[in-house]
Scaffold this motif. Structure first.
Motif, PDB file in Angstrom:
ATOM      1  N   ARG A 159       0.855  -1.184   0.000  1.00 40.62           N
ATOM      2  CA  ARG A 159       0.000   0.000   0.000  1.00 40.62           C
ATOM      3  C   ARG A 159       0.894   1.238   0.000  1.00 40.62           C
ATOM      4  N   SER A 160       0.556   2.200  -0.827  1.00 37.93           N
ATOM      5  CA  SER A 160       1.351   3.416  -0.910  1.00 37.93           C
ATOM      6  C   SER A 160       0.915   4.416   0.154  1.00 37.93           C
ATOM      7  N   GLY A 161       1.700   5.479   0.309  1.00 35.43           N
ATOM      8  CA  GLY A 161       1.380   6.520   1.279  1.00 35.43           C
ATOM      9  C   GLY A 161       2.190   6.407   2.551  1.00 35.43           C
ATOM     10  N   ALA A 165      -1.347   7.275   6.896  1.00 37.40           N
ATOM     11  CA  ALA A 165      -2.355   7.554   5.865  1.00 37.40           C
ATOM     12  C   ALA A 165      -2.115   6.633   4.667  1.00 37.40           C
ATOM     13  N   LEU A 166      -2.166   5.340   4.910  1.00 40.12           N
ATOM     14  CA  LEU A 166      -1.907   4.372   3.853  1.00 40.12           C
ATOM     15  C   LEU A 166      -3.076   4.299   2.873  1.00 40.12           C
ATOM     16  N   SER A 167      -2.739   4.193   1.608  1.00 39.75           N
ATOM     17  CA  SER A 167      -3.754   4.031   0.578  1.00 39.75           C
ATOM     18  C   SER A 167      -4.416   2.667   0.712  1.00 39.75           C
ATOM     19  N   ALA A 168      -5.592   2.545   0.160  1.00 40.34           N
ATOM     20  CA  ALA A 168      -6.275   1.250   0.161  1.00 40.34           C
ATOM     21  C   ALA A 168      -5.688   0.326  -0.897  1.00 40.34           C
ATOM     22  N   HIS A 169      -4.890   0.899  -1.807  1.00 41.01           N
ATOM     23  CA  HIS A 169      -4.373   0.125  -2.929  1.00 41.01           C
ATOM     24  C   HIS A 169      -2.844   0.141  -2.957  1.00 41.01           C
ATOM     25  N   SER A 170      -2.285  -0.841  -3.628  1.00 46.64           N
ATOM     26  CA  SER A 170      -0.845  -0.861  -3.851  1.00 46.64           C
ATOM     27  C   SER A 170      -0.503   0.089  -4.988  1.00 46.64           C
ATOM     28  N   GLU A 174      -2.899   1.099  -8.097  1.00 51.08           N
ATOM     29  CA  GLU A 174      -3.229   2.491  -8.394  1.00 51.08           C
ATOM     30  C   GLU A 174      -2.921   2.839  -9.845  1.00 51.08           C
ATOM     31  N   TYR A 219       1.868  -3.675   5.545  1.00 54.29           N
ATOM     32  CA  TYR A 219       1.790  -2.826   4.353  1.00 54.29           C
ATOM     33  C   TYR A 219       1.091  -3.469   3.143  1.00 54.29           C
ATOM     34  N   ALA A 221      -1.305  -4.974   0.350  1.00 55.11           N
ATOM     35  CA  ALA A 221      -2.619  -4.669  -0.213  1.00 55.11           C
ATOM     36  C   ALA A 221      -3.308  -5.968  -0.573  1.00 55.11           C
TER      37      ALA A 221
END
Length: 222
Positions: A159-161, A165-170, A174, A219, A221
């Protein structure tokens, strides 16, 4: 692609010293228990081998494509080698790559190789922030061609970010969502974990299984 070929790739990457285990700080500032550096595929035998993996993955994916594009710098070698491997498998396609700076003499421009046309697959090593993919998509579209897929060696499935505040997606997910195209990988984090879980990895590498699992839980996704 068959899971045994994915495992074969992980084993190959470990033997080549391209996939290492320990403690490494990523571009995102995370401490990762593994590190993948495709730049270490730096001799003829290893480059030819990874090109075969790229080519077979692309063939097995069923993705329809007309040519390959390699973003500077690692993508240049990977795309050209993959084109050679595809030709050996009976699929001869053109390829192109970009310069970091446009050339103002000779043929000029920033694109080298075949004219960008039709459905284009972007070949790279990994996707981190997605910057090289975005730039590649812009160049391909500007030439009137269609970016149809991205093919990478290893999908870290992270997951990025920032941690808070990690994104829901890798990053790979994305890219796929942003450009409405598939992102294929020779292998991914799950394949890496499976490799560490079997006897073939040996006791020396199996010791990193728990660290990789903890990293994936933190981390990874879905």
């Amino acid at each position: 692609m068959a899971s045994n070929l994915r495992q074969e790739f992980i084993h190959f990457a470990v033997d080549a010293g391209v996939l290492k285990f320990g403690s490494f700080v990523t571009k995102a500032g995370r401490t990762s228990p593994y590190f993948f550096n495709a730049g270490l595929f730096n001799d003829g035998a290893n480059l030819g081998r990874i090109a075969d993996f790229y080519a077979q993955t692309l063939i097995d994916s069923g993705i329809e494509f007309d040519m390959l594009f390699g973003p500077a710098y690692k993508g240049i070698t990977l795309a050209s080698a993959t084109a050679v491997a595809l030709a050996r498998k009976g699929r001869n396609v053109p390829f192109a790559y970009n310069r970091k700076e446009a050339k103002d003499h000779g043929e000029g421009g920033s694109i080298v190789g075949a004219k960008l046309a039709g459905k284009v697959v972007i070949i790279d090593d990994v996707i981190s922030a997605g910057t090289s993919v975005r730039e590649s998509v812009e160049m391909i579209r500007a030439a009137g061609a269609t970016p149809c897929a991205v093919l990478i060696a290893l999908d870290r499935m992270e997951r990025s970010g920032k941690d808070d505040a990690l994104s829901a997606h890798s990053a790979a997910q994305e890219v796929g969502l942003a450009y409405d195209m598939p992102v294929a990988a020779i292998a991914n984090l799950n394949d890496l974990f499976d490799y560490l879980s079997v006897a073939e990895a040996g006791e020396q590498l199996s010791q990193y299984k728990d660290a990789v699992e903890q990293y994936r839980q933190r981390y990874g996704a879905v």
